[in-house]
Scaffold this active site. Structure first.
Site, PDB file in Angstrom:
ATOM      1  N   ASN A  23       0.855  -1.477  -0.033  1.00 30.86           N
ATOM      2  CA  ASN A  23       0.001   0.094   0.189  1.00 30.86           C
ATOM      3  C   ASN A  23       0.897   1.541   0.148  1.00 30.86           C
ATOM      4  OD1 ASN A  23      -2.413  -1.693  -0.115  1.00 30.86           O
ATOM      5  ND2 ASN A  23      -3.180  -0.707   1.908  1.00 30.86           N
ATOM      6  N   ASP A 307      -7.378  -3.762   7.712  1.00 29.15           N
ATOM      7  CA  ASP A 307      -6.471  -4.960   6.989  1.00 29.15           C
ATOM      8  C   ASP A 307      -6.739  -5.991   7.605  1.00 29.15           C
ATOM      9  OD1 ASP A 307      -7.062  -3.461   4.285  1.00 29.15           O
ATOM     10  OD2 ASP A 307      -4.976  -2.604   4.079  1.00 29.15           O
ATOM     11  N   ARG A 399      -2.174 -11.500  -4.908  1.00 25.76           N
ATOM     12  CA  ARG A 399      -1.540  -9.706  -4.939  1.00 25.76           C
ATOM     13  C   ARG A 399      -1.417  -8.711  -4.035  1.00 25.76           C
ATOM     14  NH1 ARG A 399      -7.527  -7.805  -3.470  1.00 25.76           N
ATOM     15  NH2 ARG A 399      -5.821  -5.655  -4.012  1.00 25.76           N
TER      16      ARG A 399
END
Ligand code: UD1
Length: 420
Positions: A23, A307, A399
């Site tokens: 991120n 998250d 991912r």
């Protein structure tokens, strides 16, 4: 479509290295569009989302060279196309992060409108309203956001009514090249926002209040290329700590930081973990004990991160006692509990709250990953289950988790990818 086979067994035990933060890498790659000269970005994680962002930059004509040890060199002066196409944006919502920098540097940007996703509707209204406040005209046409600016963007005083990580990142990337001062109120304080700002400061941007909820940006005429290393991934760090705690094990993580994980570390201590940390490492030891149930509520940084919610839910499923987990950021992010219940967990859902009564052990079952962090929770559940758990749709996990099989194996876990 690949699947993962996880053998439930004993405690995890060992040492691994933590990768660069996904991120942080994604917005930093987007911000290279602002540099008038080549940039080199180090500690880049090898992940599908990073590959997608590089493909997006490449399809806009940006020059990209992948060097050793995942150091990427990027030259945005070669850009020829001002469009982020549907085919790439639909595979990764974070593609929206090219909107602000493209508009600020080139005066125009066409970005496919990102849709909703498994965890919620995820609008981008705050990104668009902020850019309009800076003088951009924005139209949505045939599924594309078409943004234009007549000359440079203009500094503005912007109050974001929801704390948004991507919104803050897009607007700060637009503001660094705008004319005059931009004040972003109610800005996200996530460490990845800080990392992006520090990268732009290294490129010559003027940003004050980094790490606070008010960012004051004084626009400059141009930014220069430089080298920047992406920070460690705090969510990958937290995931392996929870995996060790749930399996009653021990883990030592290198190349990471404890100071960006405070809320998570406190909850692990509450669960009974013994933690120690120093410069660049964190160690967790459960001393063979079963974790205790911990209540939590997700909220923007520095509170408990959304998250990490799914991983703690999996740990609570095998913990001693009953826990309440409240998800306040995304409306559909407790979806993985249905898969955990198929493995024998005892979880009920009331609105955005999961009530979890821990069981001594889960039972293996075929399960399906629904999003990135939910997939991580299923790996943790599989490691705590009797038998072999087969996880379908693991493209989600690729991912965001670099070399997950190698890392789990290094910790003594049984995990195998099955190519179907
Ligand atoms: C980022 C992270 C994601 C994390 C999330 C929250 C990346 C690539 N992804 O996502 O892993 O789960 O932060 O920490 O960094 N919202 C609006 N309007 C907007 C923008 C957001 O209402 O214009 C709402 C969202 O629907 C959500 C909340 O704000 O309810 C937070 O979302 P946001 O922080 O923007 O998440 P992302 O940046 O997409």
């Amino acid at each position: 479509m690949d699947k993962l086979l996880i053998g439930g067994g004993g405690p995890l035990d060992g040492e691994i290295r933590i990768s660069g933060a996904k991120n942080s890498a994604l917005p930093i790659l987007a911000c290279t569009l602002l540099a008038d000269g080549p940039m080199s970005i180090g500690n880049m994680p090898h992940l599908n989302d990073v590959t997608t962002m590089l493909a997006l930059l490449r399809c806009m004509g940006v020059g990209i060279t992948i060097g050793e040890k995942m150091c990427v060199e990027i030259d945005a002066n070669a850009l020829t196309e001002l469009t982020a196409p549907y085919e790439l944006v639909r595979t990764m919502r974070a593609s929206i992060l090219v909107l602000g920098p493209m508009l600020a540097r080139f005066g125009e940007a066409n970005v496919s409108f990102p849709g909703g996703c498994a965890i919620g509707s995820r609008p981008v209204d705050i990104h668009l309203r902020g850019l309009e406040a800076m003088g951009a005209t924005i139209e949505v046409d045939e599924g594309y956001i078409r943004a234009k600016s007549d000359g440079r963007l203009k500094g503005a005083h912007i109050f974001m009514d929801v704390v948004t990580v991507g919104g803050t990142e897009n607007l700060v990337m637009a503001a660094v090249l705008a004319e005059g001062q931009t004040i972003l109120e109610n800005a996200a304080r996530e460490p990845e926002v800080v990392d992006l700002c520090q990268c732009m400061v290294a490129m010559g941007a003027k940003i004050e209040g980094i790490g606070t909820s008010t960012l004051v940006v004084t626009g400059v005429e141009k930014l220069i290329g430089c080298h920047y290393d992406v920070m460690p991934d705090r969510i990958e760090t937290g995931t392996y700590l929870v995996a060790a705690a749930a399996t009653r094990g021990r883990v030592r993580l290198k190349d990471t930081r404890a100071d960006i994980l405070e809320a998570v570390l406190l909850k692990l201590e509450e669960a009974g973990a013994e933690l120690s940390y120093g410069e660049g490492w964190i160690e967790l030891d459960m001393k063979g004990k079963r974790p205790k149930a911990v209540n939590l509520r997700t909220a923007p940084y520095p509170a408990f991160p959304t998250d990490m919610q799914a991983q703690f839910t999996a740990m609570n499923a095998v913990a001693e006692g009953t826990a309440t987990v409240v998800e306040t950021i995304f409306e559909n992010r407790l979806i993985q509990i249905h898969e955990l219940n198929r493995m024998g967990a005892q979880i009920t859902l009331e609105g955005n709250t999961a009530i979890i009564t821990g069981v001594e052990r889960l039972n293996a079952a075929p399960v399906m990953a629904t999003d990135l962090r939910a997939s991580a929770s299923l790996v943790i559940a599989g490691l705590c289950a009797n038998g072999d758990t087969l996880i379908d749709r693991i493209y989600h996990i690729d991912r965001g988790y670099e070399c997950i099989e190698e890392k789990v194996q290094l910790l003594g876990g049984t995990i195998r990818r099955i190519a179907v």
